[in-house]
Design an enzyme around this catalytic site. Structure first.
Site, PDB file in Angstrom:
ATOM      1  N   ASP A  29       0.854  -1.185   0.000  1.00 17.57           N
ATOM      2  CA  ASP A  29       0.000   0.000   0.000  1.00 17.57           C
ATOM      3  C   ASP A  29       0.891   1.236   0.000  1.00 17.57           C
ATOM      4  OD1 ASP A  29      -3.215   0.529   0.993  1.00 17.57           O
ATOM      5  OD2 ASP A  29      -1.796   2.201   1.097  1.00 17.57           O
ATOM      6  N   ILE A  30       0.524   2.221  -0.804  1.00 15.21           N
ATOM      7  CA  ILE A  30       1.345   3.416  -0.981  1.00 15.21           C
ATOM      8  C   ILE A  30       1.309   4.323   0.261  1.00 15.21           C
ATOM      9  CG2 ILE A  30      -0.381   4.966  -2.021  1.00 15.21           C
ATOM     10  CD1 ILE A  30       3.124   4.398  -3.457  1.00 15.21           C
ATOM     11  N   ASN A  85     -13.009  -3.537   2.044  1.00 20.05           N
ATOM     12  CA  ASN A  85     -14.033  -2.497   2.078  1.00 20.05           C
ATOM     13  C   ASN A  85     -14.871  -2.507   0.799  1.00 20.05           C
ATOM     14  OD1 ASN A  85     -12.858  -1.601   4.505  1.00 20.05           O
ATOM     15  ND2 ASN A  85     -11.456  -0.244   3.412  1.00 20.05           N
ATOM     16  N   GLN A  92     -14.377   2.480   1.097  1.00 18.93           N
ATOM     17  CA  GLN A  92     -13.687   2.088  -0.135  1.00 18.93           C
ATOM     18  C   GLN A  92     -13.312   3.330  -0.933  1.00 18.93           C
ATOM     19  OE1 GLN A  92     -15.847  -0.553  -2.798  1.00 18.93           O
ATOM     20  NE2 GLN A  92     -13.969  -1.117  -3.893  1.00 18.93           N
ATOM     21  N   HIS A  98     -10.188  -5.356  -3.651  1.00 19.29           N
ATOM     22  CA  HIS A  98      -8.863  -5.607  -3.068  1.00 19.29           C
ATOM     23  C   HIS A  98      -9.018  -5.984  -1.601  1.00 19.29           C
ATOM     24  CE1 HIS A  98      -9.740  -1.321  -2.589  1.00 19.29           C
ATOM     25  NE2 HIS A  98      -9.110  -1.417  -1.437  1.00 19.29           N
ATOM     26  N   HIS A 100      -7.015  -5.936   2.062  1.00 23.64           N
ATOM     27  CA  HIS A 100      -5.921  -5.363   2.852  1.00 23.64           C
ATOM     28  C   HIS A 100      -5.357  -6.437   3.784  1.00 23.64           C
ATOM     29  CE1 HIS A 100      -6.827  -0.985   2.168  1.00 23.64           C
ATOM     30  NE2 HIS A 100      -8.034  -1.465   1.927  1.00 23.64           N
TER      31      HIS A 100
END
Ligand code: 5GP
Ligand code: ZN
Length: 133
Positions: A29-30, A85, A92, A98, A100
């Site tokens: 994750d960025i 989410n 979301q 996706h 997490h």
């Protein structure tokens, strides 16, 4: 194609990949909410849980397990949260399904997707290389 995760899947937008197979990829994750915060994403676009095919859902779950094992062993995590989410009301932000993965350590003070971290490209690159090694 305006889906950022489709662009990451296609490789036209860079990411710190840690895993890939025939049906899904995983990348860091960025804006990580914790050390090792990773996203597992099906190659095939689906906006959310309601849209994804049963096959892609199952294959993404398999990839999730594989990536969870990598994170727990490589990072010596004591535990791991899985969060997913669906819909803006549920938090979301990216409308490509996706999952997490949030590695956890005893006494880490808790983790929340509402607390997003700083983007440190050098750290993310080093961590992705370590997780793939
Ligand atoms: P959501 O709130 O949709 O479940 O989570 C989306 C996640 O994607 C967020 O944690 C956010 O930091 C991450 N994200 C958004 N854009 C990018 C991107 O371009 N690259 C990466 N690696 N992560 C992203
Ligand atoms: Zn997409």
């Amino acid at each position: 194609m305006d889906c950022i995760f489709c662009q990451i899947v296609a490789g036209t937008v860079p990411s710190y990949r840690v895993y890939e197979d025939e049906h899904a990829i995983a990348f860091l994750d960025i804006a990580p909410s914790c050390h090792g915060h990773t996203l597992v994403v099906p190659l095939q676009h689906a906006a959310e849980l309601d849209d994804i095919t049963a096959g892609d859902l199952a294959m993404t779950a398999q990839a999730t397990q594989a990536v969870a094992r990598i994170l727990r062993s490589k990072l010596q995590a004591d535990g791991l949260n899985v969060q997913q989410n669906n819909g803006a009301a549920a938090g979301q932000l990216v409308f490509h399904y996706h999952v997490h993965l949030l590695p956890r350590w005893s006494n880490d003070g808790g983790v929340s997707l509402h607390r997003r971290g700083e983007t440190n490209h050098a750290e993310l690159a080093e961590l992705a290389a370590f997780l793939k090694s």
